[in-house]
Design an enzyme around this catalytic site. Structure first.
Site, PDB file in Angstrom:
ATOM      1  N   CYS A   1      10.055   0.928   1.706  1.00 59.03           N
ATOM      2  CA  CYS A   1      10.897  -0.231   2.018  1.00 59.03           C
ATOM      3  C   CYS A   1      12.344   0.181   2.222  1.00 59.03           C
ATOM      4  O   CYS A   1      13.051  -0.413   3.030  1.00 59.03           O
ATOM      5  CB  CYS A   1      10.772  -1.271   0.926  1.00 59.03           C
ATOM      6  SG  CYS A   1      11.118  -0.604  -0.711  1.00 59.03           S
TER       7      CYS A   1
ATOM      8  N   SER B   1       5.518  -7.658   2.656  1.00 56.92           N
ATOM      9  CA  SER B   1       6.245  -8.047   3.865  1.00 56.92           C
ATOM     10  C   SER B   1       6.992  -9.363   3.653  1.00 56.92           C
ATOM     11  O   SER B   1       6.607 -10.197   2.818  1.00 56.92           O
ATOM     12  CB  SER B   1       5.262  -8.197   5.025  1.00 56.92           C
ATOM     13  OG  SER B   1       4.378  -9.261   4.754  1.00 56.92           O
TER      14      SER B   1
ATOM     15  N   LYS C   1      -2.828  -7.513  -8.383  1.00 54.00           N
ATOM     16  CA  LYS C   1      -3.680  -7.553  -7.181  1.00 54.00           C
ATOM     17  C   LYS C   1      -3.090  -6.517  -6.225  1.00 54.00           C
ATOM     18  O   LYS C   1      -2.106  -6.773  -5.535  1.00 54.00           O
ATOM     19  CB  LYS C   1      -3.641  -8.954  -6.574  1.00 54.00           C
ATOM     20  CG  LYS C   1      -4.859  -9.319  -5.756  1.00 54.00           C
ATOM     21  CD  LYS C   1      -5.130  -8.412  -4.583  1.00 54.00           C
ATOM     22  CE  LYS C   1      -4.262  -8.727  -3.385  1.00 54.00           C
ATOM     23  NZ  LYS C   1      -4.489  -7.758  -2.263  1.00 54.00           N
ATOM     24  N   PRO C   2      -3.705  -5.338  -6.177  1.00 50.04           N
ATOM     25  CA  PRO C   2      -3.160  -4.298  -5.289  1.00 50.04           C
ATOM     26  C   PRO C   2      -3.548  -4.557  -3.844  1.00 50.04           C
ATOM     27  O   PRO C   2      -4.442  -5.364  -3.568  1.00 50.04           O
ATOM     28  CB  PRO C   2      -3.828  -3.023  -5.813  1.00 50.04           C
ATOM     29  CG  PRO C   2      -5.130  -3.483  -6.384  1.00 50.04           C
ATOM     30  CD  PRO C   2      -4.924  -4.888  -6.895  1.00 50.04           C
TER      31      PRO C   2
ATOM     32  N   GLU D   1      11.606  -4.470  11.310  1.00 46.24           N
ATOM     33  CA  GLU D   1      11.186  -3.390  10.422  1.00 46.24           C
ATOM     34  C   GLU D   1      10.114  -2.556  11.134  1.00 46.24           C
ATOM     35  O   GLU D   1       9.153  -3.101  11.665  1.00 46.24           O
ATOM     36  CB  GLU D   1      10.608  -3.960   9.135  1.00 46.24           C
ATOM     37  CG  GLU D   1      10.212  -2.875   8.146  1.00 46.24           C
ATOM     38  CD  GLU D   1       9.663  -3.429   6.824  1.00 46.24           C
ATOM     39  OE1 GLU D   1      10.109  -2.991   5.767  1.00 46.24           O
ATOM     40  OE2 GLU D   1       8.795  -4.322   6.884  1.00 46.24           O
TER      41      GLU D   1
ATOM     42  N   GLU E   1      10.206  -8.703  -3.521  1.00 48.99           N
ATOM     43  CA  GLU E   1      10.773  -7.445  -3.001  1.00 48.99           C
ATOM     44  C   GLU E   1      10.160  -7.250  -1.620  1.00 48.99           C
ATOM     45  O   GLU E   1       8.981  -6.907  -1.498  1.00 48.99           O
ATOM     46  CB  GLU E   1      10.389  -6.271  -3.918  1.00 48.99           C
ATOM     47  CG  GLU E   1      10.839  -6.427  -5.358  1.00 48.99           C
ATOM     48  CD  GLU E   1      12.340  -6.273  -5.521  1.00 48.99           C
ATOM     49  OE1 GLU E   1      12.994  -5.694  -4.634  1.00 48.99           O
ATOM     50  OE2 GLU E   1      12.856  -6.755  -6.537  1.00 48.99           O
ATOM     51  N   LEU E   2      10.963  -7.460  -0.579  1.00 48.76           N
ATOM     52  CA  LEU E   2      10.382  -7.576   0.765  1.00 48.76           C
ATOM     53  C   LEU E   2      10.818  -6.441   1.691  1.00 48.76           C
ATOM     54  O   LEU E   2      11.230  -5.385   1.243  1.00 48.76           O
ATOM     55  CB  LEU E   2      10.744  -8.953   1.331  1.00 48.76           C
ATOM     56  CG  LEU E   2      10.387 -10.133   0.407  1.00 48.76           C
ATOM     57  CD1 LEU E   2      10.827 -11.451   1.000  1.00 48.76           C
ATOM     58  CD2 LEU E   2       8.898 -10.152   0.088  1.00 48.76           C
TER      59      LEU E   2
ATOM     60  N   TRP F   1       0.781  -1.230   0.000  1.00 44.20           N
ATOM     61  CA  TRP F   1       0.000   0.000   0.000  1.00 44.20           C
ATOM     62  C   TRP F   1       0.814   1.282   0.000  1.00 44.20           C
ATOM     63  O   TRP F   1       0.249   2.365  -0.039  1.00 44.20           O
ATOM     64  CB  TRP F   1      -0.925   0.024   1.226  1.00 44.20           C
ATOM     65  CG  TRP F   1      -0.293  -0.463   2.493  1.00 44.20           C
ATOM     66  CD1 TRP F   1      -0.481  -1.692   3.075  1.00 44.20           C
ATOM     67  CD2 TRP F   1       0.643   0.219   3.334  1.00 44.20           C
ATOM     68  NE1 TRP F   1       0.278  -1.823   4.211  1.00 44.20           N
ATOM     69  CE2 TRP F   1       0.974  -0.640   4.392  1.00 44.20           C
ATOM     70  CE3 TRP F   1       1.234   1.482   3.298  1.00 44.20           C
ATOM     71  CZ2 TRP F   1       1.870  -0.299   5.411  1.00 44.20           C
ATOM     72  CZ3 TRP F   1       2.131   1.828   4.308  1.00 44.20           C
ATOM     73  CH2 TRP F   1       2.440   0.955   5.334  1.00 44.20           C
ATOM     74  N   ASN F   2       2.126   1.173   0.064  1.00 43.88           N
ATOM     75  CA  ASN F   2       2.871   2.414   0.344  1.00 43.88           C
ATOM     76  C   ASN F   2       3.024   3.347  -0.861  1.00 43.88           C
ATOM     77  O   ASN F   2       3.069   4.564  -0.696  1.00 43.88           O
ATOM     78  CB  ASN F   2       4.221   2.096   0.986  1.00 43.88           C
ATOM     79  CG  ASN F   2       5.110   1.285   0.085  1.00 43.88           C
ATOM     80  OD1 ASN F   2       4.631   0.581  -0.788  1.00 43.88           O
ATOM     81  ND2 ASN F   2       6.398   1.373   0.294  1.00 43.88           N
TER      82      ASN F   2
HETATM   83  P1  NAD Z   1       1.733  -7.451   3.026  1.00 44.67           P
HETATM   84  O1  NAD Z   1       2.727  -8.541   2.863  1.00 44.67           O
HETATM   85  O2  NAD Z   1       0.857  -7.506   4.223  1.00 44.67           O
HETATM   86  O3  NAD Z   1       0.736  -7.396   1.774  1.00 44.67           O
HETATM   87  C1  NAD Z   1       1.215  -7.185   0.474  1.00 44.67           C
HETATM   88  C2  NAD Z   1       0.214  -7.728  -0.519  1.00 44.67           C
HETATM   89  O4  NAD Z   1       0.132  -9.143  -0.397  1.00 44.67           O
HETATM   90  C3  NAD Z   1      -1.204  -7.210  -0.336  1.00 44.67           C
HETATM   91  O5  NAD Z   1      -1.725  -6.955  -1.616  1.00 44.67           O
HETATM   92  C4  NAD Z   1      -1.916  -8.385   0.331  1.00 44.67           C
HETATM   93  O6  NAD Z   1      -3.303  -8.416   0.088  1.00 44.67           O
HETATM   94  C5  NAD Z   1      -1.237  -9.547  -0.339  1.00 44.67           C
HETATM   95  N1  NAD Z   1      -1.267 -10.819   0.397  1.00 44.67           N
HETATM   96  C6  NAD Z   1      -1.388 -11.028   1.730  1.00 44.67           C
HETATM   97  N2  NAD Z   1      -1.290 -12.352   1.995  1.00 44.67           N
HETATM   98  C7  NAD Z   1      -1.096 -12.984   0.818  1.00 44.67           C
HETATM   99  C8  NAD Z   1      -0.875 -14.336   0.442  1.00 44.67           C
HETATM  100  N3  NAD Z   1      -0.832 -15.324   1.345  1.00 44.67           N
HETATM  101  N4  NAD Z   1      -0.678 -14.609  -0.864  1.00 44.67           N
HETATM  102  C9  NAD Z   1      -0.678 -13.631  -1.786  1.00 44.67           C
HETATM  103  N5  NAD Z   1      -0.885 -12.332  -1.498  1.00 44.67           N
HETATM  104  C10 NAD Z   1      -1.074 -12.007  -0.206  1.00 44.67           C
HETATM  105  O7  NAD Z   1       2.550  -6.086   2.960  1.00 44.67           O
HETATM  106  P2  NAD Z   1       2.006  -4.609   3.196  1.00 44.67           P
HETATM  107  O8  NAD Z   1       1.738  -4.413   4.650  1.00 44.67           O
HETATM  108  O9  NAD Z   1       0.930  -4.323   2.227  1.00 44.67           O
HETATM  109  O10 NAD Z   1       3.274  -3.738   2.756  1.00 44.67           O
HETATM  110  C11 NAD Z   1       4.300  -3.371   3.628  1.00 44.67           C
HETATM  111  C12 NAD Z   1       5.507  -4.243   3.398  1.00 44.67           C
HETATM  112  O11 NAD Z   1       5.923  -4.153   2.042  1.00 44.67           O
HETATM  113  C13 NAD Z   1       6.710  -3.816   4.205  1.00 44.67           C
HETATM  114  O12 NAD Z   1       7.318  -4.935   4.780  1.00 44.67           O
HETATM  115  C14 NAD Z   1       7.641  -3.189   3.184  1.00 44.67           C
HETATM  116  O13 NAD Z   1       8.990  -3.238   3.527  1.00 44.67           O
HETATM  117  C15 NAD Z   1       7.330  -4.000   1.972  1.00 44.67           C
HETATM  118  N6  NAD Z   1       7.717  -3.292   0.756  1.00 44.67           N
HETATM  119  C16 NAD Z   1       8.813  -3.724   0.074  1.00 44.67           C
HETATM  120  C17 NAD Z   1       9.234  -3.056  -1.074  1.00 44.67           C
HETATM  121  C18 NAD Z   1      10.460  -3.497  -1.851  1.00 44.67           C
HETATM  122  O14 NAD Z   1      10.606  -3.109  -3.018  1.00 44.67           O
HETATM  123  N7  NAD Z   1      11.348  -4.291  -1.274  1.00 44.67           N
HETATM  124  C19 NAD Z   1       8.503  -1.956  -1.520  1.00 44.67           C
HETATM  125  C20 NAD Z   1       7.388  -1.550  -0.805  1.00 44.67           C
HETATM  126  C21 NAD Z   1       6.999  -2.235   0.333  1.00 44.67           C
END
Ligand code: NAD
Length: 542
Positions: free
Chosen positions: A290, A235, A185-186, A387, A256-257, A161-162
């Protein structure tokens, strides 16, 4: 305190366009402006069946998309780039409405997407061109070798979401130009910007190979269960689950985590610049990036001066919700849960002896968290190990460069880092000692907009990378090797049946002559060869 909420500039009707062609799912997700709590849109929570149907349709349209060639695909991306620019102000409002960002933070998403579209549209053809390597050995000269790439038919992109508009663009543009069909899938927290992207793709009349399906984690899971390649940003916890699911299906993925990016401030740094750069690098988007700076290691000789400057920078920042003008530097937290993590990290640090130098608490009903600097922190505290993804800057004094590098590397994460020094060569030397995917010297975020470089995390921060030249688009393709005979064909190749000692000896002797060194190039005497073959197990098949 934030300004009183100003009634937002109306965002578009945000119902998810139904591109699946089936009876629409009825479950809905309300999208809120985190700065006000107001509902700003509603999207469908798509079921696994809707995902399967969308993927079926994408799969059916993809061969045509692949067949038109990369030059034609690039024309569509350029048309989309125009659409992004023409709709820029409205798109920025959509971003703002669902994230609670300041104008300053939201304004960068459209131009960055346009920049990336140009990067791929200008270069994709060259990056995807066939390679014609020379055979590795003279024996191979009888063949012409072609190494070509063919896309994975459907690429699934799951985003956080960021950066709700940029995140899908980061990966979709390359996948589309590679010739894949794309399903995004956003995040359920900020789906509206991605829905706008799908609307734009349809509006320019492009082939229907780009679909956005909104929904929560279950929808994401269904995407992973049906597509041919998964590009995930989010994440580390979800990334692990996706890697396991992809392993079961034997499909490739790129992750990308999360991160815990260190900044190292060396004694020879321009301290004013370091303080300003680290304040920006840690607090842009309320620290919800991130590659945010999440911990700072400062050589003891300049620690006091740096901390004083940093606190000065942070105290001067204006936090709240913008009206029509750029009046704030820091906006809201995207979710109450994210705000709670920051609160927990500060409380844990304070309980273990840390000092709050500025900020330190949530306000506005948990929608905002004050930009915060912590001192007297160490690696027993969550704020230096987990984090945070919020506006928190813990600062540690270190004896020297070696200690700074050791502590910077003492993390399960390895996304990126910054090094602040007056000696750029020294900065590069330190960079090469850090276990991270990117290092910015005397700057923050510079790598994020350097598409010629790969962006990817080491350790728990990910697998694979995006951008970075040809590799960033070829990752969406399968490699295919083609051999073509040169010259007139023999009736039979020397190693074809029936087996023959003479032909075997001819071929192996030739290979030995080419591959071995010194006297080992010479053929083994025929007598020794015969002695080795002591048993005869010949059987003739009828
Ligand atoms: P999240 O992992 O909770 O969710 C990300 C996406 O995954 C959402 O669209 C969610 O609906 C989906 N999702 C959740 N469970 C799933 C599953 N089991 N299978 C498939 N999809 C699933 O992350 P968040 O809270 O939305 O975002 C924050 C995290 O993203 C932070 O850890 C941040 O560091 C990371 N991030 C990383 C980068 C990068 O480029 N490394 C960039 C931006 C954000």
């Amino acid at each position: 305190m934030p300004d009183e909420p100003i009634e937002g500039i109306p965002v578009s009707n945000t119902a998810t366009p139904d591109t699946t062609g089936r009876a629409p799912d009825t479950a809905a997700i309300d999208v809120r402006d985190p700065a006000t709590g107001r509902v700003v849109g509603r999207v469908t929570d798509h079921s696994a069946a809707a995902v399967a149907e969308a993927v079926r349709r994408l799969r059916a349209r993809q061969p045509e998309w692949e067949a038109i060639g990369v030059r034609e695909r690039a024309k569509w991306l350029r048309a989309f780039q125009d659409w992004l620019l023409d709709n820029g102000p409205r798109l920025t409002e959509v971003v703002r409405s669902e994230t609670g960002k300041t104008r300053f933070d939201a304004a960068i998403e459209v131009p960055a997407a346009v920049d990336l579209a140009k990067y791929w549209a200008d270069r994709a053809e060259g990056f995807l061109a066939d390679e014609r390597p020379r055979p590795h050995s003279p024996i191979g000269l009888a063949k012409r070798l072609v190494s070509t790439v063919r896309p994975y038919p459907v690429v699934g992109i799951v985003t956080p979401w960021n950066l709700p508009l940029l995140n899908p663009c980061f990966d979709a543009f390359a996948a589309l130009l590679a010739g894949a069909a794309v399903l995004v899938k956003p995040s359920e927290v900020t789906p509206l910007s991605a829905v706008e992207l799908a609307r734009g793709w349809a509006e320019i009349g492009a082939p229907p190979v780009f679909t956005v399906l909104t929904g929560g984690g279950d929808t994401g899971r269904a995407v992973v269960d049906t597509v041919d390649f998964v590009q995930f940003t989010g994440s580390t916890r979800t990334g692990r689950a996706i890697a396991a699911a992809c392993a079961q299906r034997l499909i490739p993925y790129s992750l990308e985590l999360g991160g815990k990016d260190p900044a190292i401030v060396l004694a020879d740094a321009d301290i004013d610049r370091a303080a300003a750069g680290i304040a920006y690098g840690a607090l842009f988007n309320a620290g919800q990036v991130c590659i945010s700076v999440e911990r700072v290691y400062v050589e003891a000789a300049v620690y006091d001066r740096f901390v004083e400057r940093l606190v000065g920078e942070v105290r001067a920042l204006r936090q709240g919700r913008d009206g029509r003008a750029f009046t704030h530097d820091i906006g809201a937290m995207a979710t109450a849960a994210q705000c709670d993590i920051v609160t927990r990290h500060v409380a844990d640090a304070v309980a273990k002896g840390a000092r709050i130098l500025c900020g330190g608490k949530a306000f506005g009903g948990g929608r905002y968290f004050e930009p915060t600097v912590l001192a007297d922190v160490d690696h027993t505290m969550l704020c230096l190990t987990e984090e945070t993804f919020g506006p928190l800057i813990p600062v540690v004094a270190v004896a020297d460069e070696d200690e700074a590098v050791r502590l910077a590397n003492d993390s399960v994460y390895g996304l990126s880092a910054t090094v602040w020094t007056g000696d750029r060569r020294r900065g590069e030397r330190v960079a090469r000692r850090l276990e991270v995917g990117a290092v910015n010297i005397d700057d923050a975020f510079a790598n994020l907009m350097s598409f010629a470089l790969p962006m990817g995390g080491w350790k728990d921060s990910g697998i694979g990378a995006r951008w970075g030249g040809a590799a960033g688009i070829r990752k969406y393709c399968r490699q295919q090797a083609i051999t073509v005979p040169r010259g007139p064909a023999l009736p039979r190749e020397p190693l074809w049946y029936p087996a023959s000692r003479l032909r075997s000896r001819l071929v192996t002797t030739l290979m030995r002559a080419v591959d071995a060194r010194g006297r080992r190039r010479l053929p083994i005497p025929a007598r020794r060869n015969r002695q080795a073959a002591t048993t005869d197990t010949t059987r003739t098949h009828p």
